[in-house]
Design a protein around this motif. Structure first.
Motif, short mmCIF file in Angstrom:
data_model
loop_
_atom_site.label_atom_id
_atom_site.label_comp_id
_atom_site.label_asym_id
_atom_site.label_seq_id
_atom_site.Cartn_x
_atom_site.Cartn_y
_atom_site.Cartn_z
N TRP A 54 1.87 8.14 -8.93
CA TRP A 54 1.22 8.13 -7.63
C TRP A 54 -0.05 7.33 -7.83
N ILE A 55 -0.36 6.43 -6.93
CA ILE A 55 -1.41 5.43 -7.19
C ILE A 55 -2.54 5.56 -6.19
N GLY A 56 -3.76 5.57 -6.71
CA GLY A 56 -4.96 5.59 -5.88
C GLY A 56 -5.79 4.34 -6.12
N VAL A 57 -6.44 3.85 -5.08
CA VAL A 57 -7.29 2.67 -5.20
C VAL A 57 -8.73 3.13 -5.45
N ILE A 58 -9.28 2.77 -6.59
CA ILE A 58 -10.67 3.12 -6.92
C ILE A 58 -11.62 2.11 -6.32
N SER A 59 -11.34 0.85 -6.51
CA SER A 59 -12.15 -0.22 -5.92
C SER A 59 -11.25 -1.42 -5.68
N GLY A 60 -11.70 -2.33 -4.80
CA GLY A 60 -10.90 -3.48 -4.45
C GLY A 60 -10.07 -3.23 -3.21
N MET A 61 -8.91 -3.82 -3.13
CA MET A 61 -8.02 -3.68 -1.98
C MET A 61 -6.64 -4.15 -2.39
N VAL A 62 -5.61 -3.43 -1.97
CA VAL A 62 -4.24 -3.87 -2.26
C VAL A 62 -3.47 -3.99 -0.95
N LYS A 63 -2.38 -4.72 -1.00
CA LYS A 63 -1.49 -4.85 0.15
C LYS A 63 -0.07 -4.55 -0.28
N MET A 64 0.67 -3.91 0.61
CA MET A 64 2.10 -3.69 0.39
C MET A 64 2.85 -4.79 1.12
N ASN A 65 3.76 -5.46 0.42
CA ASN A 65 4.51 -6.52 1.07
C ASN A 65 5.88 -6.70 0.43
N ASN A 66 6.72 -7.44 1.12
CA ASN A 66 8.02 -7.82 0.61
C ASN A 66 8.23 -9.31 0.83
N PHE A 67 9.17 -9.87 0.10
CA PHE A 67 9.51 -11.28 0.24
C PHE A 67 10.97 -11.41 0.66
N SER A 68 11.22 -12.29 1.62
CA SER A 68 12.60 -12.55 2.03
C SER A 68 13.28 -13.42 0.98
N ALA A 69 14.60 -13.62 1.15
CA ALA A 69 15.35 -14.45 0.21
C ALA A 69 14.82 -15.88 0.18
N SER A 70 14.23 -16.32 1.32
CA SER A 70 13.69 -17.68 1.38
C SER A 70 12.27 -17.78 0.84
N GLY A 71 11.71 -16.62 0.44
CA GLY A 71 10.37 -16.61 -0.12
C GLY A 71 9.27 -16.29 0.87
N LYS A 72 9.62 -16.03 2.13
CA LYS A 72 8.61 -15.70 3.13
C LYS A 72 8.09 -14.30 2.89
N ALA A 73 6.76 -14.16 2.91
CA ALA A 73 6.14 -12.86 2.66
C ALA A 73 5.89 -12.12 3.97
N MET A 74 6.09 -10.80 3.94
CA MET A 74 5.76 -9.95 5.07
C MET A 74 4.88 -8.81 4.57
N THR A 75 3.67 -8.73 5.08
CA THR A 75 2.74 -7.69 4.65
C THR A 75 2.86 -6.48 5.57
N PHE A 76 2.94 -5.29 4.96
CA PHE A 76 3.04 -4.06 5.73
C PHE A 76 1.66 -3.49 6.05
N ILE A 77 0.94 -3.13 5.02
CA ILE A 77 -0.37 -2.50 5.21
C ILE A 77 -1.31 -2.92 4.09
N GLY A 78 -2.61 -2.75 4.33
CA GLY A 78 -3.62 -2.86 3.30
C GLY A 78 -4.09 -1.47 2.92
N VAL A 79 -4.43 -1.29 1.66
CA VAL A 79 -4.85 0.02 1.17
C VAL A 79 -6.24 -0.12 0.56
N PRO A 80 -7.26 0.48 1.19
CA PRO A 80 -8.63 0.35 0.71
C PRO A 80 -8.98 1.42 -0.32
#
Length: 232
Positions: A54-80
């Motif tokens: 289980w992962i917690g963000v101490i500092s910085g910022m992360v994003k959850m995303n996926n990539f399509s077969a063509s390489g296009k990225a789709m970002t779901f959310i940012g986690v502060p």
């Protein structure tokens, strides 16, 4: 204390769920949790990996995303900072369904799966917290689908910012959201230039102010209610 300066122990103790634990439970969490540094652009966890923490963000910022077969990225959310994520994969004992990447240099806390499940078995308050976490997460993703399918970009940017103010999912967010215009673009599915245009529209509406180091939210309810037709 700035999130960049906070120790792992203090970051764990500051978590809203950790404050629900008894002394023995907290002691085990502190003993088992480890810290990792992830540079900007690096992977916190990758799609297809087993869910071991289980992962917690101490500092910085992360994003959850996926990539399509063509390489296009789709970002779901940012986690502060102050937020924890990945409980769904742990509860279902499945591989990760998404990539999680650092938007900037980031420190994360990793609570082992065994300790996570032990807390579920021994702490009713922790279990209740997770039920609320999952409910809030579900509402967040339903809102994202609505935003993506029904709303114009200016409104998506407004809702993107407003979504950061969820006291359960993101307890550490202040009125100054420390996101760059590039990061807002990534989280709202647009370019930096287009996100900048949307932010300027919202600033003219008196909903936010572009400050050094981030975006100052002036009217949170206004951001939540904003529709493009409201603009003058």
């Amino acid at each position: 204390m700035k999130s960049a300066d906070i120790s792992l122990k203090n970051a764990v103790r500051a978590a809203n769920w950790a404050q629900l634990l008894d002394a023995d439970q907290l002691a085990r969490v502190e003993a088992d949790t480890v810290e990792a540094f992830v540079p900007k652009g690096g992977f916190v966890c990758r799609k297809g990996e087993p869910a071991e923490y289980w992962i917690g963000v101490i500092s910085g910022m992360v994003k959850m995303n996926n990539f399509s077969a063509s390489g296009k990225a789709m970002t779901f959310i940012g986690v502060p900072p102050g937020s924890w994520f990945g409980e769904g994969s742990l509860l279902k004992n499945e591989i990760r369904k998404y990539d999680t990447m650092a938007l900037r240099d980031t420190r994360v806390a990793r609570l082992p799966a065994a300790t996570f499940h032990w807390l579920l078995d021994t702490s009713l308050p922790f279990t209740r917290f997770l039920l609320m976490q999952l409910n809030e997460r579900l509402g967040q993703f339903i809102g994202m689908v609505e935003n993506d399918r029904l709303l114009d970009l200016n409104t998506r940017v407004a809702r993107c910012l407003a979504s950061m103010f969820n006291s359960h999912l993101y307890p550490g967010v202040d009125t100054l959201v420390q996101l760059s215009q590039e990061e807002i673009g990534l989280l709202s599915g647009s370019s930096r230039q287009r996100a900048n245009q949307a932010l300027q529209v919202l600033e003219k509406q008196g909903l936010l102010r572009l400050d050094y180091g981030g975006i100052r939210v002036l009217d949170l309810d206004g951001l939540r209610r904003y529709e493009a037709d409201d603009a003058t």
